[in-house]
Design a protein around this motif. Structure first.
Motif, PDB file in Angstrom:
ATOM      1  N   HIS A  37       0.829  -1.204   0.000  1.00 45.48           N
ATOM      2  CA  HIS A  37       0.000   0.000   0.000  1.00 45.48           C
ATOM      3  C   HIS A  37       0.862   1.252   0.000  1.00 45.48           C
ATOM      4  O   HIS A  37       1.780   1.387   0.825  1.00 45.48           O
ATOM      5  CB  HIS A  37      -0.921   0.007   1.227  1.00 45.48           C
ATOM      6  N   ARG A  39       1.114   4.960   0.915  1.00 51.14           N
ATOM      7  CA  ARG A  39       0.424   5.916   1.774  1.00 51.14           C
ATOM      8  C   ARG A  39       1.281   7.153   1.981  1.00 51.14           C
ATOM      9  O   ARG A  39       2.518   7.090   1.938  1.00 51.14           O
ATOM     10  CB  ARG A  39       0.065   5.294   3.124  1.00 51.14           C
ATOM     11  N   GLU A  73      -2.383  10.276  -2.750  1.00 51.29           N
ATOM     12  CA  GLU A  73      -3.392   9.714  -1.856  1.00 51.29           C
ATOM     13  C   GLU A  73      -4.710  10.475  -1.964  1.00 51.29           C
ATOM     14  O   GLU A  73      -5.793   9.892  -1.788  1.00 51.29           O
ATOM     15  CB  GLU A  73      -2.882   9.750  -0.411  1.00 51.29           C
ATOM     16  N   SER A 109      -6.227   9.160   6.871  1.00 49.50           N
ATOM     17  CA  SER A 109      -6.242   7.702   6.749  1.00 49.50           C
ATOM     18  C   SER A 109      -7.570   7.227   6.162  1.00 49.50           C
ATOM     19  O   SER A 109      -7.614   6.235   5.433  1.00 49.50           O
ATOM     20  CB  SER A 109      -6.005   7.047   8.115  1.00 49.50           C
ATOM     21  N   GLY A 112      -7.225   7.737   2.539  1.00 47.37           N
ATOM     22  CA  GLY A 112      -6.418   6.668   1.971  1.00 47.37           C
ATOM     23  C   GLY A 112      -7.205   5.384   1.790  1.00 47.37           C
ATOM     24  O   GLY A 112      -7.014   4.651   0.827  1.00 47.37           O
ATOM     25  N   GLN A 115      -9.477   5.754  -1.240  1.00 49.20           N
ATOM     26  CA  GLN A 115      -8.693   5.788  -2.480  1.00 49.20           C
ATOM     27  C   GLN A 115      -9.398   6.622  -3.559  1.00 49.20           C
ATOM     28  O   GLN A 115      -9.809   6.102  -4.604  1.00 49.20           O
ATOM     29  CB  GLN A 115      -8.438   4.370  -2.999  1.00 49.20           C
TER      30      GLN A 115
END
Length: 211
Positions: A37, A39, A73, A109, A112, A115
């Motif tokens: 992933h 990030r 992101e 987050s 993220g 997406q």
């Protein structure tokens, strides 16, 4: 005379329990997901109380690389959008504080996890993270009310926030479904002497028929 062994205390410590096969597989799955992933690094927020100014940076990465990862992101290549969004996210401090790195990084987050593919999806994801934080705050407040009016006010706010979050999720689904719409032909029949045509078909009116 028997010889006694001095107990250092190490023998009294319980041994670490071994992971089951399912637990070990879960640990490996999480590690693999983290490796694969991409990030953005966490935000670093420096707030000057005297000047009432906020400096926003990133942790653990070279600035240009950190900015590029953060823009990736957020699903954007527009630096103006990025700067505006980061400033808004940085202002999502906890109750009683001007800024909170934990709150801001939590919202990122969420982004993220969603997406986003463009700026609209990024804004929706940010709002979803902010609404979730407000929902949890009102849930905590509802659990500590002391009077009936406080209970009613907290319950109304909590219900509105929960419905808003659900609406945001549905909005994101509808927005993405429009972008992914395709036309699928289930069956094509061509009779003898006929011709299958793929594409736009224009019919002439009677007045345009050639004589």
């Amino acid at each position: 005379m028997s010889k006694t062994t001095k107990d250092t205390g190490k023998t009294l410590k319980p041994s670490e329990p071994e992971l089951t096969e399912a637990e070990a597989a879960a640990v490996l799955a999480v590690r693999e997901k983290r490796r694969s992933h991409v990030r953005a690094p966490d935000l670093r927020l420096d707030f000057d109380e005297g000047k009432r100014s906020l400096t926003v940076g990133h942790k653990g990465k070279e600035p240009l690389a950190a900015t590029a990862l953060a823009m990736h992101e957020l699903g954007t290549a527009d630096s103006r959008f990025f700067e505006g969004v980061v400033e808004q996210v940085a202002a999502l401090g906890k109750q009683g504080s001007a800024v909170s790195e934990t709150s801001s990084n939590f919202v990122l987050s969420v982004v993220g996890g969603v997406q986003p593919q463009d700026e609209i999806e990024a804004m929706l994801a940010i709002q979803m993270g902010a609404i979730h934080q407000a929902t949890m705050m009102m849930a905590r407040r509802l659990n500590h009310v002391e009077t009936i009016p406080q209970q009613d006010a907290a319950e109304r706010a909590l219900n509105k926030l929960a419905r808003t979050f659900t609406s945001q999720v549905e909005t994101l689904k509808r927005y993405r479904s429009k972008a992914d719409q395709t036309v699928r032909v289930e069956r094509v029949e061509v009779k003898e002497g006929g011709q299958a045509i793929v594409g736009n078909v224009h019919h002439r009116g009677q007045g345009n028929d050639k004589k």
